[in-house]
Design an enzyme around this catalytic site. Structure first.
Site, mmCIF file in Angstrom:
data_model
loop_
_atom_site.group_PDB
_atom_site.id
_atom_site.type_symbol
_atom_site.label_atom_id
_atom_site.label_comp_id
_atom_site.label_asym_id
_atom_site.label_seq_id
_atom_site.Cartn_x
_atom_site.Cartn_y
_atom_site.Cartn_z
ATOM 1 N N HIS A 105 0.837 -1.204 0.000
ATOM 2 C CA HIS A 105 0.000 0.000 0.000
ATOM 3 C C HIS A 105 0.867 1.248 0.000
ATOM 4 O O HIS A 105 2.064 1.195 0.259
ATOM 5 C CB HIS A 105 -0.898 0.033 1.247
ATOM 6 N N HIS A 171 -10.408 -13.469 4.791
ATOM 7 C CA HIS A 171 -9.651 -12.796 3.729
ATOM 8 C C HIS A 171 -9.880 -13.504 2.408
ATOM 9 O O HIS A 171 -9.859 -14.726 2.334
ATOM 10 C CB HIS A 171 -8.157 -12.770 4.058
#
Length: 426
Positions: A105, A171
């Site tokens: 990120h 997830h």
């Protein structure tokens, strides 16, 4: 019926037909026996498969705590002060570095750090933001089971004690978050992330929500955590209000396994075959961008008929969340072109954000997506072959016009919090 959908920092109430099927995690109704602080403290005092972290910290000079970044709702204002106090209990003079696991990120901003950790921690503790593209920050630890190189942040490798904090949720390709994921992708080099998130692994039917058994992505992650010598974890489970409902501390693998069992028991929902599925990415901080919101779309995908319409409601005030992710779709004629291209990419040729593009393409090839978001995301969404709609009500009206007034509707108010058991005929 009326259903509330998290959207950014607020909740939007929408009136739906009484026949609508609602799929929700049981975390919404789970009532813990202790306060958030008491749950975390009890976990630290009674670790699973390990000595207390205060014992592990004795005599250690450099201690690194891996923590999550701005995209994860880990309640660090509650967990981190208790964690730090426990670590310093028998070693008040140790040097502690809090390493923010950004994975691939963008870096966490100062404002986001203050929002997540609070002014006192940011002011008084040493924080370092992991930068996956900085080769000079990485140390080589060998070869992953997949064949990719294992390179992680030097600070973690050079620590006398490496521990982590995080939260456990379903997830969409690693099975569950938390535990070993703090190391890979959390503090890994982009080269290592690319290898682990290759098209072959993402395409595997074992790389799915709630599954760890035979999951090739999980296998790499466990290996990375072992090689990094991740000695202790503090992981929490949270409810829809991002409040702690359970805490698991101790051995990086045993404690994580216990936490996954707990979350799985709450999150499992029976699937359906709907013509229209409405979902969200759980509100802030999880719905800041399109990249993160692909996660909840996979829950809707598991509940929609092959030609079903998915309505995703995510704020996306931070845009696409990945330049390469955005450009991949913008430069393609259609999602099928993206899917076909990525499936041919070899592990060593993986590019940035490819994994997210692969999953989104899989969804868009099979489903029309009506996307409710902040108006600033309109052009981006349409460049990425999705249809921007201002409100959930308008999106539902549009979907019913396409699918007919007798369309079967299902809603998953928090798509990131459920593990959908697909119907046998899907």
């Amino acid at each position: 019926m009326k259903v509330k959908f998290p959207f950014g920092r607020e909740k939007i109430e929408v009136e739906l037909p009484d026949s609508t099927q609602v799929l929700e995690s049981k975390a919404a109704e789970y009532v813990p026996s202790k306060s958030q602080e008491e749950l975390v403290q009890a976990a630290l005092e009674h670790p699973i498969g390990s000595k207390r972290v205060s014992e592990l910290a004795k005599g250690k000079k450099k201690i690194v705590i891996i923590t999550s970044d701005h995209t994860r709702p880990v309640p660090s204002k509650i967990t981190l002060p208790l964690y730090l106090k426990e670590i310093r209990k028998n070693n008040p003079d140790c040097e502690i570095t809090i390493l923010i696991a950004t994975g691939f990120h963008r870096p966490t901003t100062k404002e986001e750090m203050l929002d997540k950790f609070g002014e006192e921690l940011v002011k008084n503790e040493k924080f370092v933001i992991h930068m996956s593209q900085n080769d000079e920050d990485m140390a080589y630890l060998g070869v992953l089971p997949s064949g990719g190189e294992l390179l992680i942040n030097k600070l973690a490798v050079e620590a006398d004690l490496l521990v982590s904090e995080g939260f456990i949720e379903p997830h969409f390709f690693a099975g569950f978050s938390g535990g070993r994921k703090s190391v890979l992708p959390g503090i890994a080099s982009q080269k290592t992330v690319f290898g682990n998130h290759c098209s072959k692994f993402i395409a595997s039917d074992k790389s799915r929500t709630g599954n760890l058994d035979g999951n090739p992505i999980h296998k790499d992650m466990e290996f990375a955590a072992k090689e990094a010598k991740l000695a202790f974890i503090l992981n929490v489970a949270i409810d829809a209000d991002k409040k702690v409902i359970a805490a698991f501390a101790g051995d990086a693998f045993e404690a994580h396994e216990k936490g996954c069992e707990f979350v799985k028991n709450l999150s499992k929902v029976e699937g359906t075959d709907a013509d229209i599925v409405i979902t969200t990415n759980g509100g802030y901080p999880l719905d800041q961008n399109i990249y993160q919101s692909v996660k909840s779309m996979t829950a809707a995908e598991a509940c929609a008929k092959p030609d079903g319409i998915i309505i995703e409601a995510s704020k996306c005030n931070d845009g696409h969340g990945g330049e390469s992710f955005y450009q991949t779709f913008k430069n393609a004629k259609n999602p099928k072109e993206v899917e076909d291209m990525i499936l041919k990419v070899k592990m060593e040729d993986t590019i940035a954000d490819q994994w997210e593009s692969q999953i989104l393409a899989r969804i868009l090839v099979r489903h029309q997506v009506l996307y409710v978001a902040d108006k600033s995301a309109k052009d981006i969404l349409e460049d990425m072959h999705m249809t921007y709609v201002p409100t959930i009500e308008e999106a539902l009206k549009k979907a019913i016009e396409i699918k007919g007034k007798d369309a079967k509707i299902a809603v998953i108010p928090e798509g990131i919090s459920v593990i959908v058991t697909p119907k046998s005929n899907k």
